[in-house]
Design an enzyme around this catalytic site. Sequence first.
Site, PDB file in Angstrom:
ATOM      1  N   ASP A 161      -1.223  17.001 -11.500  1.00 36.07           N
ATOM      2  CA  ASP A 161      -1.771  15.818 -10.853  1.00 36.07           C
ATOM      3  C   ASP A 161      -2.619  16.251  -9.662  1.00 36.07           C
ATOM      4  OD1 ASP A 161      -0.797  12.546 -10.842  1.00 36.07           O
ATOM      5  OD2 ASP A 161      -1.922  13.333  -9.122  1.00 36.07           O
ATOM      6  N   HIS A 202       0.218   8.288 -19.920  1.00 36.64           N
ATOM      7  CA  HIS A 202       0.587   9.590 -19.358  1.00 36.64           C
ATOM      8  C   HIS A 202       1.971   9.498 -18.753  1.00 36.64           C
ATOM      9  CE1 HIS A 202      -1.603   7.195 -16.384  1.00 36.64           C
ATOM     10  NE2 HIS A 202      -0.850   7.754 -15.450  1.00 36.64           N
ATOM     11  N   HIS A 223       4.385  11.056 -15.930  1.00 38.56           N
ATOM     12  CA  HIS A 223       4.467  11.870 -14.708  1.00 38.56           C
ATOM     13  C   HIS A 223       5.765  12.677 -14.775  1.00 38.56           C
ATOM     14  CE1 HIS A 223       1.442   9.549 -12.219  1.00 38.56           C
ATOM     15  NE2 HIS A 223       1.718   8.644 -13.121  1.00 38.56           N
TER      16      HIS A 223
HETATM   17  P1  5GP Z   1      -1.086   6.264 -12.720  1.00 42.51           P
HETATM   18  O1  5GP Z   1      -1.231   5.667 -11.371  1.00 42.51           O
HETATM   19  O2  5GP Z   1      -2.115   5.721 -13.701  1.00 42.51           O
HETATM   20  O3  5GP Z   1       0.308   6.246 -13.271  1.00 42.51           O
HETATM   21  O4  5GP Z   1      -1.366   7.811 -12.535  1.00 42.51           O
HETATM   22  C1  5GP Z   1      -2.629   8.356 -12.515  1.00 42.51           C
HETATM   23  C2  5GP Z   1      -2.480   9.706 -11.883  1.00 42.51           C
HETATM   24  O5  5GP Z   1      -3.647  10.439 -12.154  1.00 42.51           O
HETATM   25  C3  5GP Z   1      -2.331   9.656 -10.353  1.00 42.51           C
HETATM   26  O6  5GP Z   1      -1.098  10.263  -9.990  1.00 42.51           O
HETATM   27  C4  5GP Z   1      -3.536  10.422  -9.836  1.00 42.51           C
HETATM   28  O7  5GP Z   1      -3.244  11.239  -8.735  1.00 42.51           O
HETATM   29  C5  5GP Z   1      -3.945  11.244 -11.045  1.00 42.51           C
HETATM   30  N1  5GP Z   1      -5.364  11.516 -11.118  1.00 42.51           N
HETATM   31  C6  5GP Z   1      -6.383  10.650 -10.856  1.00 42.51           C
HETATM   32  N2  5GP Z   1      -7.576  11.259 -11.050  1.00 42.51           N
HETATM   33  C7  5GP Z   1      -7.288  12.525 -11.444  1.00 42.51           C
HETATM   34  C8  5GP Z   1      -8.111  13.651 -11.786  1.00 42.51           C
HETATM   35  O8  5GP Z   1      -9.337  13.594 -11.794  1.00 42.51           O
HETATM   36  N3  5GP Z   1      -7.472  14.798 -12.126  1.00 42.51           N
HETATM   37  C9  5GP Z   1      -6.091  14.895 -12.152  1.00 42.51           C
HETATM   38  N4  5GP Z   1      -5.560  16.069 -12.497  1.00 42.51           N
HETATM   39  N5  5GP Z   1      -5.292  13.863 -11.830  1.00 42.51           N
HETATM   40  C10 5GP Z   1      -5.886  12.702 -11.485  1.00 42.51           C
END
Ligand code: 5GP
Length: 117
Positions: free
Chosen positions: A31, A101, A103
């Site tokens: 992340d 995804h 985590h």
């Molecule tokens: P969500 O909030 O959708 O469950 O998680 C999305 C995750 O993607 C977040 O924890 C955020 O930090 C991560 N994220 C967002 N943009 C990028 C990126 O460009 N590269 C990576 N490796 N992680 C990302």
Amino acid sequence: MAERTLFTRIIDGEIPGDFVYQDEHVVAIRDINPSAPVHVLVIPRKPVRSLAHLEEKDRELAGHLLLAVRKVAEQEGIGESGYRVVINTGDGGGQTVPHLHLHVMGGTEFTEAGMRG
Ligand code: 5GP
């Protein structure tokens, strides 16, 4: 066709990603904004929008994702100490990237409510 997701673009190498695991169905990347010392995202190559969009025909993929989590955790050295797996789902679940995804977070101690400290 729907717009390609951020994670599809990372999987395709258009945007850089720190890959820690890859197989035929799944990739795992660190992340970009980690909430724990180990914070890896396990992502299906197939751009399923969210857990709420997983279908019966994705049954095998669902199992594959969980097994990939276990492999990543072991590889990252948190298989024994334990870790937390979170799947934010939809707007109400705080999902910001519309591509399923998981985590995987560890290397710290979680309490029932959250992270200690
Ligand atoms: P969500 O909030 O959708 O469950 O998680 C999305 C995750 O993607 C977040 O924890 C955020 O930090 C991560 N994220 C967002 N943009 C990028 C990126 O460009 N590269 C990576 N490796 N992680 C990302």
